[in-house]
Scaffold this motif. Structure first.
Motif, PDB file in Angstrom:
ATOM      1  N   ILE A  42      19.295  59.468 -14.027  1.00  0.00           N
ATOM      2  CA  ILE A  42      20.278  59.552 -15.118  1.00  0.00           C
ATOM      3  C   ILE A  42      19.935  60.752 -15.994  1.00  0.00           C
ATOM      4  CG2 ILE A  42      21.116  58.429 -17.232  1.00  0.00           C
ATOM      5  CD1 ILE A  42      20.747  55.744 -15.848  1.00  0.00           C
ATOM      6  N   TRP A 103      26.909  44.032 -16.298  1.00  0.00           N
ATOM      7  CA  TRP A 103      26.071  44.882 -15.454  1.00  0.00           C
ATOM      8  C   TRP A 103      26.731  45.151 -14.104  1.00  0.00           C
ATOM      9  CZ3 TRP A 103      22.118  47.624 -17.011  1.00  0.00           C
ATOM     10  CH2 TRP A 103      21.418  47.227 -18.159  1.00  0.00           C
ATOM     11  N   SER A 105      27.225  48.614 -10.844  1.00  0.00           N
ATOM     12  CA  SER A 105      27.253  50.047 -10.534  1.00  0.00           C
ATOM     13  C   SER A 105      28.666  50.329 -10.051  1.00  0.00           C
ATOM     14  CB  SER A 105      26.198  50.430  -9.494  1.00  0.00           C
ATOM     15  OG  SER A 105      26.445  49.751  -8.293  1.00  0.00           O
ATOM     16  N   THR A 131      25.581  51.939 -24.355  1.00  0.00           N
ATOM     17  CA  THR A 131      25.577  51.624 -22.920  1.00  0.00           C
ATOM     18  C   THR A 131      24.135  51.400 -22.480  1.00  0.00           C
ATOM     19  OG1 THR A 131      27.514  53.023 -22.640  1.00  0.00           O
ATOM     20  CG2 THR A 131      26.384  52.328 -20.634  1.00  0.00           C
ATOM     21  N   TYR A 133      21.410  51.002 -19.348  1.00  0.00           N
ATOM     22  CA  TYR A 133      21.215  51.437 -17.958  1.00  0.00           C
ATOM     23  C   TYR A 133      19.949  50.778 -17.417  1.00  0.00           C
ATOM     24  CZ  TYR A 133      24.644  55.019 -19.009  1.00  0.00           C
ATOM     25  OH  TYR A 133      25.805  55.666 -19.375  1.00  0.00           O
ATOM     26  N   ASP A 135      17.102  50.562 -14.107  1.00  0.00           N
ATOM     27  CA  ASP A 135      16.505  51.360 -13.024  1.00  0.00           C
ATOM     28  C   ASP A 135      16.303  50.473 -11.781  1.00  0.00           C
ATOM     29  OD1 ASP A 135      14.873  52.816 -11.358  1.00  0.00           O
ATOM     30  OD2 ASP A 135      13.386  53.308 -12.895  1.00  0.00           O
ATOM     31  N   TRP A 248      25.168  59.370 -14.407  1.00  0.00           N
ATOM     32  CA  TRP A 248      24.301  58.365 -13.782  1.00  0.00           C
ATOM     33  C   TRP A 248      24.568  58.248 -12.297  1.00  0.00           C
ATOM     34  CZ3 TRP A 248      28.081  56.585 -17.364  1.00  0.00           C
ATOM     35  CH2 TRP A 248      29.095  55.800 -16.840  1.00  0.00           C
ATOM     36  N   ASN A 250      24.950  55.951  -9.303  1.00  0.00           N
ATOM     37  CA  ASN A 250      25.285  54.542  -9.035  1.00  0.00           C
ATOM     38  C   ASN A 250      24.506  53.951  -7.870  1.00  0.00           C
ATOM     39  OD1 ASN A 250      27.459  53.848 -10.951  1.00  0.00           O
ATOM     40  ND2 ASN A 250      28.518  55.559  -9.962  1.00  0.00           N
ATOM     41  N   THR A 253      20.992  52.856  -9.938  1.00  0.00           N
ATOM     42  CA  THR A 253      20.982  52.327 -11.307  1.00  0.00           C
ATOM     43  C   THR A 253      22.158  51.350 -11.461  1.00  0.00           C
ATOM     44  OG1 THR A 253      22.468  54.018 -12.232  1.00  0.00           O
ATOM     45  CG2 THR A 253      20.109  54.514 -12.258  1.00  0.00           C
ATOM     46  N   GLN A 254      22.059  50.512 -12.484  1.00  0.00           N
ATOM     47  CA  GLN A 254      23.217  49.735 -12.936  1.00  0.00           C
ATOM     48  C   GLN A 254      23.448  50.089 -14.397  1.00  0.00           C
ATOM     49  OE1 GLN A 254      23.820  45.574 -12.063  1.00  0.00           O
ATOM     50  NE2 GLN A 254      22.012  45.539 -10.741  1.00  0.00           N
ATOM     51  N   HIS A 255      24.629  49.774 -14.891  1.00  0.00           N
ATOM     52  CA  HIS A 255      24.890  50.009 -16.304  1.00  0.00           C
ATOM     53  C   HIS A 255      25.786  48.908 -16.859  1.00  0.00           C
ATOM     54  CE1 HIS A 255      28.091  52.099 -14.117  1.00  0.00           C
ATOM     55  NE2 HIS A 255      28.878  51.860 -15.161  1.00  0.00           N
TER      56      HIS A 255
END
Ligand code: SIN
Length: 299
Positions: A42, A103, A105, A131, A133, A135, A248, A250, A253-255
């Motif tokens: 990210i 949460w 991606s 936001t 994020y 890992d 970011w 995808n 990671t998630q966000h």
């Protein structure tokens, strides 16, 4: 002043400084940004001043762009730019409201999920609307070995059809045509990144159950992994300022957008999205190495 990459979290996320606010950079600088992106997953840019053309042009240097659907939430004249916004033009919404409150991606429930997304802050509420994020390389690495062994090489089912009403209660139900266009997908639970080769945990909020496991056992495993993945130790919180943009990945990671009072305040963001590839199964664990070994991995 030259380009600098400053880590913002102990395992991922870095801020890039020392470049033009339009992100118009030469090939050598772009190569450094790209390398930082694949290693840190990210990147945060601050004090930008980008037109939609510049936003699109910079994102396109990473690969082909994805046009988000439904098209009605894209910026008029710029189908490559999705509008994430609660702002209304008369009574017409300018963009998708409450996008990503939960949460995930991007595109994890699609046959070809989105590789990356680049969100640019135009207008922000005075409170809320950060936001988060998480890992997914770190989450995979921290899983108990028996769980790693159980999910390596397995697939989970993600279902827009079953979960649309759960995650988007404020939107109309899917039509039969939309259901046909968004069939259930079965993605690897452990994903091999096409550039780094590292393994990430790939189980987001659209996952329901696990191929080859009894339904109840699969559901329980999915819930465990969804909770495990977003523990505070894996999470970076981005507190937006106008002019920030966050890029970011995808695939690793998630966000999650956090709520704000959208009856009172405006939050208006523009997002470009990169086309992805079918997620690659990680057949064996390749844990992300220590940072001094990152450069070689991402080249
Ligand atoms: C998204 O999920 O793309 C939107 C995230 C946000 O609005 O913070």
């Amino acid at each position: 002043m030259g380009l600098e990459v400053l880590p913002l979290h102990e395992s991922f996320v870095a801020e890039v400084t020392g470049i033009a606010p339009t992100l118009d950079v030469n090939d050598a600088i772009f190569k450094e940004i790209e390398r930082a992106f694949y290693t840190h997953s990210i990147l945060v840019f601050r004090d930008l001043n980008m037109s939609p053309e510049q936003h699109i042009a910079f994102t396109r240097r990473f690969g082909p762009l994805h046009i988000m659907e439904p098209l009605q939430f894209n910026l008029p004249g710029y189908p490559e730019v999705m509008v994430v916004s609660n702002v209304e033009d008369g009574s017409r919404p300018k963009g998708l409201k409450r996008a990503g409150w939960g949460w995930h991606s991007d595109g994890e429930d699609k046959i070809i999920p989105n590789a990356a997304s680049f969100l640019y802050a135009i207008e922000l509420p005075p409170e809320g609307g950060d936001t988060l994020y998480a890992d997914m390389y770190a989450a995979f690495a921290a899983l108990p070995p028996d769980i790693q062994a159980k999910i390596l090489g397995r697939r989970a089912r993600a279902s827009r059809i079953e979960l649309h009403n759960v995650h988007y209660p404020h939107l109309p139900a899917l039509t039969e045509q939309q259901k046909r266009e968004r069939p259930d997908v079965h993605h690897p639970m452990t994903r091999k990144h096409p550039r780094t080769g590292w393994t990430s945990l790939y189980v987001g909020r659209w996952c329901i159950d696990v191929d080859g496991l009894p339904k109840a056992e699969g559901e329980e495993l999915v819930r465990y992994l969804q909770d495990f993945a977003v523990q505070p130790r894996f999470v970076y919180r981005h507190r937006w300022r106008v002019g920030d943009a966050v890029l970011w990945d995808n695939r690793c990671t998630q966000h999650c957008a956090t709520p704000f009072d959208d009856t009172k305040y405006r939050r208006h963001m523009l997002r470009t999205t990169l086309e992805g590839e079918a997620p690659m199964q990680a057949e064996r664990a390749v844990v992300r190495p220590a940072p001094h070994q990152w450069v070689a991995a991402a080249d």
